[in-house]
Design an enzyme around this catalytic site. Structure first.
Site, PDB file in Angstrom:
ATOM      1  N   HIS A   1       3.436   4.953   2.940  1.00  0.00           N
ATOM      2  CA  HIS A   1       4.596   4.625   3.774  1.00  0.00           C
ATOM      3  C   HIS A   1       5.868   5.282   3.253  1.00  0.00           C
ATOM      4  O   HIS A   1       6.962   4.890   3.636  1.00  0.00           O
ATOM      5  CB  HIS A   1       4.822   3.115   3.808  1.00  0.00           C
ATOM      6  CG  HIS A   1       3.619   2.327   4.161  1.00  0.00           C
ATOM      7  ND1 HIS A   1       2.940   2.531   5.333  1.00  0.00           N
ATOM      8  CD2 HIS A   1       2.951   1.343   3.506  1.00  0.00           C
ATOM      9  CE1 HIS A   1       1.900   1.694   5.381  1.00  0.00           C
ATOM     10  NE2 HIS A   1       1.880   0.973   4.280  1.00  0.00           N
TER      11      HIS A   1
ATOM     12  N   ASP B   1      -0.924  -8.221   1.085  1.00  0.00           N
ATOM     13  CA  ASP B   1       0.343  -8.238   0.353  1.00  0.00           C
ATOM     14  C   ASP B   1       0.718  -9.667  -0.014  1.00  0.00           C
ATOM     15  O   ASP B   1       1.141  -9.951  -1.140  1.00  0.00           O
ATOM     16  CB  ASP B   1       1.463  -7.620   1.195  1.00  0.00           C
ATOM     17  CG  ASP B   1       1.373  -6.094   1.236  1.00  0.00           C
ATOM     18  OD1 ASP B   1       0.505  -5.543   0.544  1.00  0.00           O
ATOM     19  OD2 ASP B   1       2.161  -5.469   1.962  1.00  0.00           O
TER      20      ASP B   1
ATOM     21  N   GLY C   1       0.826  -1.193   0.000  1.00  0.00           N
ATOM     22  CA  GLY C   1       0.000   0.000   0.000  1.00  0.00           C
ATOM     23  C   GLY C   1       0.861   1.245   0.000  1.00  0.00           C
ATOM     24  O   GLY C   1       1.984   1.225   0.493  1.00  0.00           O
ATOM     25  N   SER C   2       0.348   2.342  -0.533  1.00  0.00           N
ATOM     26  CA  SER C   2       1.057   3.621  -0.443  1.00  0.00           C
ATOM     27  C   SER C   2       0.828   4.227   0.935  1.00  0.00           C
ATOM     28  O   SER C   2       0.099   3.686   1.755  1.00  0.00           O
ATOM     29  CB  SER C   2       0.567   4.565  -1.539  1.00  0.00           C
ATOM     30  OG  SER C   2       0.976   4.079  -2.799  1.00  0.00           O
TER      31      SER C   2
ATOM     32  N   LYS D   1       5.970  -7.659   2.673  1.00  0.00           N
ATOM     33  CA  LYS D   1       5.669  -7.451   4.088  1.00  0.00           C
ATOM     34  C   LYS D   1       4.500  -8.367   4.465  1.00  0.00           C
ATOM     35  O   LYS D   1       3.566  -8.553   3.698  1.00  0.00           O
ATOM     36  CB  LYS D   1       5.302  -5.982   4.343  1.00  0.00           C
ATOM     37  CG  LYS D   1       6.415  -5.029   3.900  1.00  0.00           C
ATOM     38  CD  LYS D   1       6.239  -3.601   4.401  1.00  0.00           C
ATOM     39  CE  LYS D   1       5.042  -2.871   3.850  1.00  0.00           C
ATOM     40  NZ  LYS D   1       4.951  -2.866   2.368  1.00  0.00           N
TER      41      LYS D   1
ATOM     42  N   HIS E   1      -0.217   1.106   9.234  1.00  0.00           N
ATOM     43  CA  HIS E   1      -1.395   1.411   8.430  1.00  0.00           C
ATOM     44  C   HIS E   1      -2.417   2.201   9.203  1.00  0.00           C
ATOM     45  O   HIS E   1      -3.603   2.129   8.930  1.00  0.00           O
ATOM     46  CB  HIS E   1      -2.043   0.122   7.914  1.00  0.00           C
ATOM     47  CG  HIS E   1      -1.154  -0.652   7.024  1.00  0.00           C
ATOM     48  ND1 HIS E   1      -0.247  -1.553   7.506  1.00  0.00           N
ATOM     49  CD2 HIS E   1      -0.992  -0.623   5.686  1.00  0.00           C
ATOM     50  CE1 HIS E   1       0.422  -2.069   6.487  1.00  0.00           C
ATOM     51  NE2 HIS E   1      -0.001  -1.526   5.382  1.00  0.00           N
TER      52      HIS E   1
END
Ligand SMILES: Nc1ncnc2c1ncn2[C@@H]1O[C@H](COP(=O)(O)OP(=O)(O)O)[C@@H](O)[C@H]1O
Ligand SMILES: Nc1ncnc2c1ncn2[C@@H]1O[C@H](COP(=O)(O)OP(=O)(O)O)[C@@H](O)[C@H]1O
Ligand SMILES: [Mg+2]
Ligand SMILES: [Mg+2]
Ligand SMILES: [Mg+2]
Ligand SMILES: [Mg+2]
Lengths: 335, 221, 335, 221
Positions: free
Chosen positions: C59, C112, C56-57, C107, C221
Site C-alpha cells: 500500500h 490487522d 500488510g505491505s 485499519k 488488497h
C-alpha cells in the site's frame, strides 16, 4: 483501453482544470484552450528570470507539477505525447517575463525543439529576451549524426529544480542558462519498461511486449526502446541501467551525486525502492557518495510500468541550489 | 466557383480549396492507419495530430474568403502551425508557408513543381533531414522531382500533380527498408527497419488528395 | 507477472532497505527481519504520545512513507497484503513510546485487528500504555452483522496526519485517541479498480476483469469489489463514488472539507485530476467547500489502476491540525 | 521414538511431531491451491501465509526437544502466531495454543475431541464467527463434533481423527454455497457464494494430515 477519462480529446484540458483547482494556492491556468498554460499564482516576478518549460502531456507531474516557488514560472502542456504549438508557448513566455528575460527548458525532441524555437522567435517580437537550454540526458540514445540526438527524460526535473533556484536567488538570464547547461552536462538517465502505455486517442498500447520480455532504453513517450530482452531481476535490470548511466557520466570515486529513481507511472513505490537500493549500492561500489535522493513518479509515461535511473554529479553550487527551497505541487522542501 | 481568376485547364483557388477539403477527408479516414504507423516506430500520435490539424483547417477555411492559392495555403500553414504540434506541426506548417509564397494565381506544371520544391525546402530548412533519413522528405523529394520532370516534358499542372502523388507514394513505400536517422524513429536504430515512416505516408496521402481534387473537377476547367 | 523485484519473498525487506537508505534523514529501520519496523530517526520523543500503524505491505507510501515529524513514530510492514504478526508490532510500540503511551492506528481488517490486539496486550506487559483506534472509512462495505465491518482505506492517511499533529503539539494519549476517533467518524471513502493487481507470491492477478468491465467498491488488497459494472466515463464513475461517500457522510451546505483523490498505484496523475475535478464540482453543488486537497498515490494496491475518493468533514481544530507541519517521505509541508 | 511415554494404540508426542511434519508437507503442496481459493474471495495470500508458517514451525520443531503433545502444539501455536500474520495467524495460533493446553500425554478418542473443541473455542473467542459464516469454524465445528461422536461410541483416537478429518473436509465443501459474514470474503456479500472458504480448506487439510500421521505409524503403536 480502460482509463479514468471522459473524452480522449478533453483529457489535457480537464486534467489541467482539476490540477489548478487542487493547487490554487500555487498555480493558475491561462484558461484559454487554444493557448493553454499553467503559471505561478501571483504572476511574473519583476526582475526575476522567468523559467518556462513544456512538452507533450502524459508525463505528469512534469511540467505543471513543477510550477511554483524555486522552480518553473510556467508550463505548457501539449496534447498527450505531442509537443505544444508555438502559440501557447509564446503566451506562457510573455506571462513568465518579469523583465529579466525567460529561459526555455526544452527536452530534446524534434517537435519540442522546433515549436519552442518558433515560439522564442515570436516572443522576441514581443520584446521578451529568450534563451533556450536543451535537455538531453538519455544515454539509451547515441548522440550521433544518425539520430535526432539524445532525448530529454527524467534529468529534466533536476535541470528545472536547480535552474529554478538560480533564478529565484536573482541570477541573470545568462547565469541561469549557464547553470541549466551545467546541470544538463552532468546528468544522465536510462529507463526500462515492463509494459507499454496506451495513448488515449490511440486506444491501443504503444507497443506489444510478451509476458517475459522487457524494453531497455525506452523514452518517455511509449516509444519502443533500443532493445528487447528477456525479463530479468530488479537487480540485473538496475545494474544494466546504472552501468550505462554511470559509465557515460564517468562517475568516479569521490563524486557527490543526486540519485533519482523515477517511476514511469504504473510502478509500485516498493519496486522503485528496490531499484534504488541496488542503484545506490552500485554507485557506492564505485566510491561515489549519494548525497541526495528522489524516488517516485516525476517524469512518467501515462500508466507505463517501469522505471528510469538518473544520476547527477554535484558541485558545491549545484548542491546548494538543489537544497534551496522549492514549493510546487510535486516537489516541496524548505518552503 | 468563387474568388481568384482562373484559366480553363489550370489549377486555381477553387482547386486549392478542394484540395484542403479532400485533405481533411483523407486525414480523417487515415487517422488510425497513421497512428498505427507511428505506434510502430514513434509515439502513436501522427494520425491524431494531422486529423486535429486538418479539422481545424477545414473549419477555418469554411469561414474565410480566399482570393488566391497563396491565401489558401497560408491559411493551412498558419492553422497547422497552431494546432498540430509535435514535429509534424512546424514541418508541415513551414512547408505550406513556403508553398503559399511560391504559388502563383494559377499553377501549371512548372508552378506545381515550384510549389512542391518550396515546400520541400521549408521542411529541410527546419528539420535538416536528408534523403533516406526515413522522414517526410523521402516523399516530398521524389514528388517535387516528378513534377519538375512533367513540367520539363511539357505536361499539364494536373499531370504534374498526378506524377507527384505517385512519386510520393513510391517514396513513402521506399522508406520501409530504411534505418531512421531523424525524428523519433531514429531512437530505434536498426529496429526502425521494416516500417513505413508515418510522415512520408501522410505526405503521400496529401498529394494524392491534391491530384484527386484536380481530377474531380476541383481543377478550374 | 513482470515486476521490478528480485525474490518475491524478499520484496518487503529489500524495499524497506531502499526506503530507509533514501530517507535516512527521516527514518531508520529496526534492521531485524523477524521484527521489521520503520521508525523516526532520532528515536522516541520523551513526553510525546507515540503513533504506530502498520498492516500488510503493498500500500506504499502507507505506512512507512508517513513516518516523521507530525505524523507516525513507527510503521510496521507485514508481508504483501498480510497483516504483520504481533512481535514486530510490539517492538515498534516499545520503540515509539516516549513515556506518554502509544496510539495504535489500525485499519479494520480481521487480521490487522487481531494482530494489533495481541500486540497491545504484550506491549502492556512491557509497561507501555496502548490505546487503539480502528479506522473504517470504506462505505463500499456495509457495517452490519453480516460483514467484518467497514474496511480502513485511504481515510487512514488523514487519521494519521491529524492525530500525528495532535501528538506533536503535546496532547495526551486520551486526547490524541479522541481526535483520531473524531477524524474517523468524519471521513468516508470509496474506490474503483480498472485493473487488478498481482501479489508477487501469487504470480497471478487478484481477479480477472474484462476489457470493458470495472470493479466498484474495491478495497486495497486487490480483493474484488462489491459490484462489477461496464466501463464508464470518469465523470460517471466519480459521481458514483462521490455520491456514496457524500451521502453516507451527510455532506451538507456549508460543510468544510478535505478532498483526497487517491491513486491505487498504476493510475496516471492526469486521470486522478480528472476525477478530482468532478468530485470537487459535485461537492460544491451540495454547497460544501473544499478547503484542502490531496491528489496522488497515498494508499495503493501495488500496480492496480483505479482510484478512490475520500472526503473528510473539518472543524476548526481538525483544520488547524491538518495544516500543522508535517515532514515525512510522502507528505510534507510547513517543515 | 523419542520423548513422552505412550501406551500402544494411543496418540502421543511422536504422532504430534509427525502431524506437524505432514502439515508442513501438505501446506507446501497446497500453497497455490489455497492462494487461488483466497484470490477468488479474499486477497490471495492464505496459501503463502500457511506455507510460510508451517515451514517455520518445521524448522523450529527440528531443533527443539518436546516431551508432550502439548509441547509440540504450543510450539506450533507460538510459531504460527509470529510468522503467519493476517487473520489466519492469530486464529490458528490461538487454536493450537488452546489445543496444547487441552492435550493430555496421549490422546484417546475423547482426548481428540477435547483438543479439537479447545481449538474451536479459541478460534471463536478470537474471531467471533458463528457456524455458516463461511470461515474455518465451518471445518473445526463439524470436526470436533465428529470426534466427540466417535468417543461416545467407544471408538479409538485414530478413528476419532479420521472422522474429524472427513467431517472437516465435508464442512469445507459445505462452505461453497454460503454467503460470507466474517473475514475478507464478507466484503463481497452475495458474490462470495460458489467459492470455498480458504481457511476451512486449510483446516480440512491439516486434520487430514493429523489422521494420516496416525495411520502412517505416527501413532505410537
Ligand atoms: N527532422 C525531420 N525532418 C523531416 N521530417 C521529420 C523530422 N523529424 C520528424 N519528421 C517527420 O515527422 C513525422 C512524425 O510526426 P508526428 O508523429 O506528428 O510528430 P512527433 O514525432 O513529434 O510525435 C515523422 O514520421 C517524420 O516523417
Ligand atoms: N472472524 C473469523 N473467524 C474465523 N475465521 C476467520 C475469521 N476471519 C477470517 N477467517 C478465516 O481466515 C481465512 C483467511 O486467512 P488469510 O487469508 O490467511 O488472512 P487474511 O484474510 O488476513 O488475508 C478465511 O478463509 C477464514 O477461514
Ligand atoms: Mg508526438
Ligand atoms: Mg508521433
Ligand atoms: Mg491477507
Ligand atoms: Mg487472505
Amino acid at each position: 483501453m480502460k482509463k479514468l477519462i471522459n473524452d480522449p480529446q478533453a483529457v489535457v484540458a480537464e486534467s489541467v482544470e482539476g490540477f489548478v483547482a487542487a493547487h490554487a494556492d500555487l498555480v493558475v491556468s491561462s484558461g484559454d484552450e487554444e493557448k493553454l498554460f499553467v503559471s505561478r499564482a501571483g504572476g511574473a516576478m519583476s526582475g526575476k528570470v522567468g523559467l518556462v518549460s513544456g512538452g507533450g502531456s502524459g508525463h505528469e507531474p512534469l511540467h505543471a507539477g513543477f510550477v511554483g516557488l524555486g522552480m518553473l514560472d510556467a508550463a505548457v502542456p501539449g496534447a498527450v505525447f505531442t509537443s505544444p504549438t508555438p502559440d501557447p508557448i509564446v503566451a506562457a513566455t510573455v506571462a513568465a517575463d518579469g523583465g529579466a528575460g525567460v529561459l526555455h527548458i526544452v527536452k530534446n525532441y524534434t517537435g519540442d525543439v522546433l515549436n519552442f524555437e518558433t515560439a522564442a522567435e515570436l516572443a522576441e517580437l514581443e520584446d521578451v529576451t529568450v534563451t533556450s537550454v536543451i535537455v538531453d540526458d538519455d544515454v539509451a540514445v547515441q548522440d550521433s549524426l544518425y539520430t535526432a540526438g539524445r532525448r530529454g527524460v527524467a534529468g529534466t526535473v533536476l535541470v528545472e529544480k536547480i535552474a529554478g533556484a538560480a533564478a529565484e536567488r536573482g541570477d541573470d538570464l545568462e547565469t541561469v542558462a549557464a547553470i541549466a547547461t551545467r546541470v544538463n552536462e552532468n546528468v544522465r538517465s536510462m529507463g526500462v519498461a515492463l509494459t507499454a502505455c496506451t495513448v488515449p486517442h490511440a486506444g491501443k498500447p504503444s507497443f506489444d511486449l510478451a509476458e517475459d520480455e522487457i524494453e531497455i532504453g525506452i523514452g518517455i513517450h511509449g516509444e519502443p526502446g533500443r532493445e528487447r530482452i528477456p525479463a530479468a531481476s530488479a537487480d540485473e535490470i538496475t545494474e544494466r541501467l546504472l552501468t550505462a548511466v554511470a559509465d557515460d557520466l564517468q562517475v568516479a570515486s569521490g563524486d557527490r551525486l543526486v540519485l533519482l529513481v523515477n517511476g514511469m507511472g504504473g510502478t509500485p513505490a516498493s519496486e522503485l525502492y528496490i531499484v534504488y537500493r541496488q542503484a545506490r549500492a552500485l554507485l557506492e561500489q564505485r566510491g561515489a557518495s549519494v548525497e541526495r535522493s528522489l524516488v517516485g513518479n516525476y517524469v512518467t509515461s501515462l500508466e507505463m510500468q517501469g522505471a528510469s535511473v538518473t544520476v547527477l554529479r554535484l558541485d558545491d553550487e549545484l548542491l546548494s541550489l538543489y537544497d534551496a527551497p522549492v514549493h510546487t505541487a510535486a516537489l516541496r522542501w524548505g518552503a | 466557383m468563387e474568388g481568384g481568376a482562373s484559366t480553363p485547364g489550370s489549377l486555381g483557388v477553387a482547386w486549392a480549396r478542394a484540395w484542403v477539403e479532400a485533405s481533411a477527408d483523407v486525414m480523417r479516414q487515415n487517422r488510425m492507419a497513421l497512428i498505427d504507423l507511428d505506434r510502430a516506430i514513434g509515439d502513436g500520435d501522427h494520425g491524431e495530430n494531422m486529423d486535429r490539424g486538418f479539422t481545424a483547417v477545414l473549419a477555418k477555411l469554411q469561414s474565410t474568403e480566399t482570393e488566391t492559392i497563396g491565401d489558401v495555403l497560408a491559411l493551412v500553414a498558419k492553422t497547422l502551425m497552431s494546432t498540430v504540434g509535435g514535429a509534424a506541426g512546424p514541418l508541415y506548417g513551414t512547408a505550406y508557408l513556403r508553398a503559399s509564397k511560391a504559388a502563383g494565381s494559377t499553377l501549371d506544371a512548372a508552378g506545381v513543381a515550384d510549389v512542391l520544391e518550396a515546400a520541400l525546402g521549408g521542411i529541410v530548412a527546419r528539420g535538416k533531414a536528408e534523403r533516406e533519413d526515413k522522414t517526410m522528405v523521402d516523399a516530398w523529394g521524389p514528388a517535387s522531382e516528378a513534377a519538375r520532370e512533367i513540367a520539363e516534358a511539357g505536361g499539364s499542372g494536373v499531370e504534374a500533380l498526378q506524377a507527384a502523388a505517385q512519386a510520393a507514394q513510391a517514396g513513402a513505400a521506399a522508406t520501409e527498408p530504411l534505418t531512421a536517422r531523424k525524428g523519433r524513429a531514429s531512437y530505434l536504430g536498426a529496429r526502425s527497419v521494416g516500417h513505413r515512416d508515418p510522415g512520408a505516408q501522410s505526405t503521400a496521402l496529401l498529394l494524392e488528395a491534391a491530384a484527386g481534387a484536380a481530377g474531380d473537377g476541383g481543377g478550374d476547367e
